[in-house]
Design an enzyme around this catalytic site. Structure first.
Site, PDB file in Angstrom:
ATOM      1  CG  HIS A   1      36.507  43.300  45.751  1.00  0.00           C
ATOM      2  ND1 HIS A   1      36.014  44.031  44.672  1.00  0.00           N
ATOM      3  CD2 HIS A   1      35.476  42.830  46.637  1.00  0.00           C
ATOM      4  CE1 HIS A   1      34.811  43.726  44.999  1.00  0.00           C
ATOM      5  NE2 HIS A   1      34.511  43.272  45.855  1.00  0.00           N
TER       6      HIS A   1
ATOM      7  CG  ASP B   1      36.082  40.549  43.066  1.00  0.00           C
ATOM      8  OD1 ASP B   1      36.652  41.126  43.092  1.00  0.00           O
ATOM      9  OD2 ASP B   1      35.106  40.283  41.976  1.00  0.00           O
TER      10      ASP B   1
ATOM     11  CD  GLU C   1      37.379  48.205  41.157  1.00  0.00           C
ATOM     12  OE1 GLU C   1      36.360  48.486  40.385  1.00  0.00           O
ATOM     13  OE2 GLU C   1      38.035  47.254  41.090  1.00  0.00           O
TER      14      GLU C   1
ATOM     15  NE  ARG D   1      40.862  38.957  39.779  1.00  0.00           N
ATOM     16  CZ  ARG D   1      39.895  39.818  39.832  1.00  0.00           C
ATOM     17  NH1 ARG D   1      39.760  40.862  40.164  1.00  0.00           N
ATOM     18  NH2 ARG D   1      38.695  39.294  39.032  1.00  0.00           N
TER      19      ARG D   1
ATOM     20  CG  ASN E   1      37.316  53.187  34.529  1.00  0.00           C
ATOM     21  OD1 ASN E   1      37.892  54.038  34.079  1.00  0.00           O
ATOM     22  ND2 ASN E   1      37.438  51.841  34.173  1.00  0.00           N
TER      23      ASN E   1
END
Length: 324
Positions: free
Chosen positions: A258, A14, A194, A291, A157
């Protein structure tokens, strides 16, 4: 070939790189332990690789912000430093969702690494539900807050919402929903919109976002609107029917997403994102630390639409960079 090492920074998901008005780059991201907020800074993008990380906040042992500190972003808003982040009271999953809400820290000093940060508490929205991945942008003199949240009345979600701000931690207008998971590539594993990010170019404004589960299905989609339109009118926004940036198996890049945006020292647009180099994950992918933060320059086509290309393979040689 890549102008930057790939990954840029390992085990940071992120990622958000903020280019301050004085030319300093600030880096903040989710750490694998999900327990703290830390900032790096450098006068060059490449300098972030070796820049020390300064911890400016740690989660408390109990309470609503005591678990799973996710997706922080650092911004300077009207001379005040602000960090947006999501936190949960525990790692418990209720009805298929973690229990995150959105929070803000502010710093009135000039140096976000050494000056005092204050908790401003939760950023309240009309629905008390799973919410996360807040970002900020300014457009035509107005301050906007953009985030992802669950609406119990809508399957999936999380959806994307936008509101104008009174101050960095208070909504001014009732949120409007800009997008919800509806296409196949947005609903693989989980139905998710998101991680939104804002950028403007030419006569349009753009919102990228991430969709599907955080494994190899994770990908980046796109919304766009005319720059002069009312951004709080959902009808102003159009949505790409296909993802803009996806897994590339040949390059061994899985689940790119992200993202945020910055510019390099030459003023070129740079995509900041995370991706994995291995699709084999044991257990929940959120607890796999691999990640990694990556960056790449991107271009705009003749229609003034962003062209991200493909996620480059790991260990591309560094061609050139400015000296630190």
């Amino acid at each position: 070939m890549s102008d930057y090492p790939n990954p840029l920074i390992e085990q940071r998901a992120d990622p958000h790189i903020y280019l301050h008005s004085d030319g300093t780059y600030y880096f903040i991201a989710s750490v694998p332990e999900y327990d703290r907020l830390e900032i790096r800074h450098s006068q060059t993008l490449i300098g972030l690789v070796d820049a020390p990380a300064t911890v400016i906040w740690r989660k408390p042992d109990s309470g609503p912000m005591s678990a799973l500190i996710w997706a922080p972003e650092l911004h300077s808003i009207d001379g005040q430093w602000v960090i947006y982040y999501a936190a949960a009271p525990s790692q418990q999953i209720v009805e298929g969702l973690f229990q995150h809400r959105m929070y803000a820290l502010v710093c009135d000093g000039q140096d976000p690494l050494s000056d005092v940060w204050q908790e401003k508490g939760r950023i309240l929205t009309p629905i008390d539900s799973f919410s996360l991945d807040a970002t900020y942008f300014q457009h035509q003199g107005k301050h906007y807050y953009l985030w992802a949240q669950k609406d119990p009345a809508i399957e999936g979600n999380s959806n994307l919402y936008l509101s104008e701000l009174t101050n960095p931690w208070t909504l001014k207008t009732r949120p409007v929903m800009l997008s919800k998971p509806e296409f196949f590539w947005e609903t693989k594993g989980f139905s998710v919109n998101e991680g939104p990010a804002f950028i403007d170019h030419g006569d349009r404004v753009f919102i990228t976002y991430s969709a599907s589960a955080t494994d190899e299905n994770y990908c980046i989609g796109l919304l766009y609107a005319d720059k002069a339109s009312n951004l709080l009118d959902p009808a102003s926004w159009q949505k790409f029917t296909q993802p803009l940036f996806t897994t590339h198996r040949l390059n061994q890049q899985f689940g790119p997403g992200h993202n945020s945006f910055t510019r390099n020292e030459q003023g070129e647009d740079v995509l900041v994102y995370h991706a994995r180099s291995d699709s084999t994950i044991e257990g929940d992918p959120l607890y796999d630390p691999n990640r990694h933060t990556r960056i790449k320059k991107f271009s705009w086509n003749a229609e003034n639409m962003p062209v991200f290309g493909e996620p480059a393979a790991d260990n591309q040689p560094l061609i050139s960079h400015s000296a630190e």
